[in-house]
Enzyme design. Structure first.
Site, PDB file in Angstrom:
ATOM      1  N   ASP A  37       0.655  -1.269   0.144  1.00 29.73           N
ATOM      2  CA  ASP A  37      -0.048  -0.054   0.119  1.00 29.73           C
ATOM      3  C   ASP A  37       0.944   1.179  -0.177  1.00 29.73           C
ATOM      4  OD1 ASP A  37      -2.231   1.379   0.060  1.00 29.73           O
ATOM      5  OD2 ASP A  37      -2.720   1.021   2.158  1.00 29.73           O
ATOM      6  N   LEU A  69      11.410 -20.301  -3.167  1.00 28.04           N
ATOM      7  CA  LEU A  69      10.341 -19.521  -2.836  1.00 28.04           C
ATOM      8  C   LEU A  69       8.995 -19.713  -3.726  1.00 28.04           C
ATOM      9  CD1 LEU A  69       9.662 -17.248  -1.052  1.00 28.04           C
ATOM     10  CD2 LEU A  69      10.086 -16.011  -3.245  1.00 28.04           C
ATOM     11  N   HIS A  93       3.037   3.117  -8.914  1.00 25.92           N
ATOM     12  CA  HIS A  93       2.740   1.837  -9.197  1.00 25.92           C
ATOM     13  C   HIS A  93       3.981   1.070  -9.954  1.00 25.92           C
ATOM     14  CE1 HIS A  93      -1.213   2.056  -7.800  1.00 25.92           C
ATOM     15  NE2 HIS A  93      -1.925   2.619  -8.835  1.00 25.92           N
TER      16      HIS A  93
END
Ligand code: FPP
Length: 245
Positions: free
Chosen positions: A17, A128, A34
């Site tokens: 955020d 991962l 972004h």
């Protein structure tokens, strides 16, 4: 917990955020926030691998993000498209397994294909697990799970009394993925915003003041450090959970 490093959370989920505020503070268009957010994501994936985290989930596009102006939605879609096109080979070479959670409704066919291909290509990787929550909403996910179970009951394959937490978890988008140990939200906001509501029942929540485009290894380490200070009891007493942490 991660067997190899008991103080490192096995699964970290992040609500990325603050992109818009980061851009506004600099007099830049929100898009720029972004775009810089994707760079922060790249840094975070590497930092997570190095820290020994096994599962990293990121909230990339929520069901509610459709309420944003169309050009911003198009920008977020474009960023995902470019991220997969540009980074998939590198992630695959680093043995990262990609999973996508969320629904395909509303997504363009090329994005659906890119996400499917990324999952298929990396399905057998053992490093991962990088989980992209895209067009994801936790309430929708739970309603879909309830519908699945209701169908099984209607067809006589399941009795309501046999519905367990495990059975429900197995109907969620996250099936097979352990619940997050740690949920991080950046930018100082303190809410879950329809993210992994079931799965985060016992997660530690850490609210980082850092705006997402500035997130880096230090910010991740700080969140892990805060996690390590917590006394996780899972509703019991410290002794009852065998001294976890
Ligand atoms: C929240 O910031 C962030 C989002 C809604 C999108 C998160 C997306 C990225 C980090 C980049 C996309 C990455 C991929 C791979 C798709 P906000 O815009 O709500 O910030 P604000 O609260 O400051 O306005």
């Amino acid at each position: 917990m991660n067997d190899e490093s008991p103080c490192i959370p096995a699964h970290v989920a992040i609500i990325m955020d603050g992109n818009g505020r980061w851009a506004t503070q600099r007099g830049l268009p929100r898009f720029e926030g972004h775009r810089r957010g994707v760079e922060a994501l790249r840094r975070t994936i590497i930092a997570a691998e190095e820290a020994g985290i096994r599962y990293l989930t990121v909230y990339s596009f929520s069901s509610e993000n459709w309420r944003r102006p169309l050009p911003e939605i198009a920008e977020l879609m474009g960023l995902l498209r470019r991220f997969i096109q540009h980074d998939l080979a590198t992630l695959h070479a680093r043995n990262v397994r990609i999973r996508v959670i969320g629904v395909q409704d509303g997504l363009s066919p090329d994005i659906i294909a890119l996400l499917d291909d990324a999952e298929k290509l990396t399905a057998h990787n053992t490093g991962l697990t990088f989980i992209v929550a895209f067009n994801y909403g936790s309430r929708r996910e739970m309603i879909d799970a309830v519908r699945d179970l209701a169908d099984e009951v209607r067809l006589g394959r399941l009795s309501p009394a046999d519905i367990t937490e495990e059975l429900f978890s197995d109907r969620l988008d996250t099936r097979g993925i352990p619940d997050p140990d740690l949920v991080v939200r950046t930018s100082g906001e303190q809410r879950l915003s329809n993210f992994l509501l079931w799965q985060a029942s016992y997660s530690e929540l850490v609210f980082s003041p850092v705006l997402w485009p500035d997130f880096d290894r230090n910010a991740l380490v700080a969140a892990i450090e805060e996690f390590r200070q917590r006394d996780r009891r899972f509703g019991g007493t410290p002794s009852a959970v065998g001294g976890v942490l």
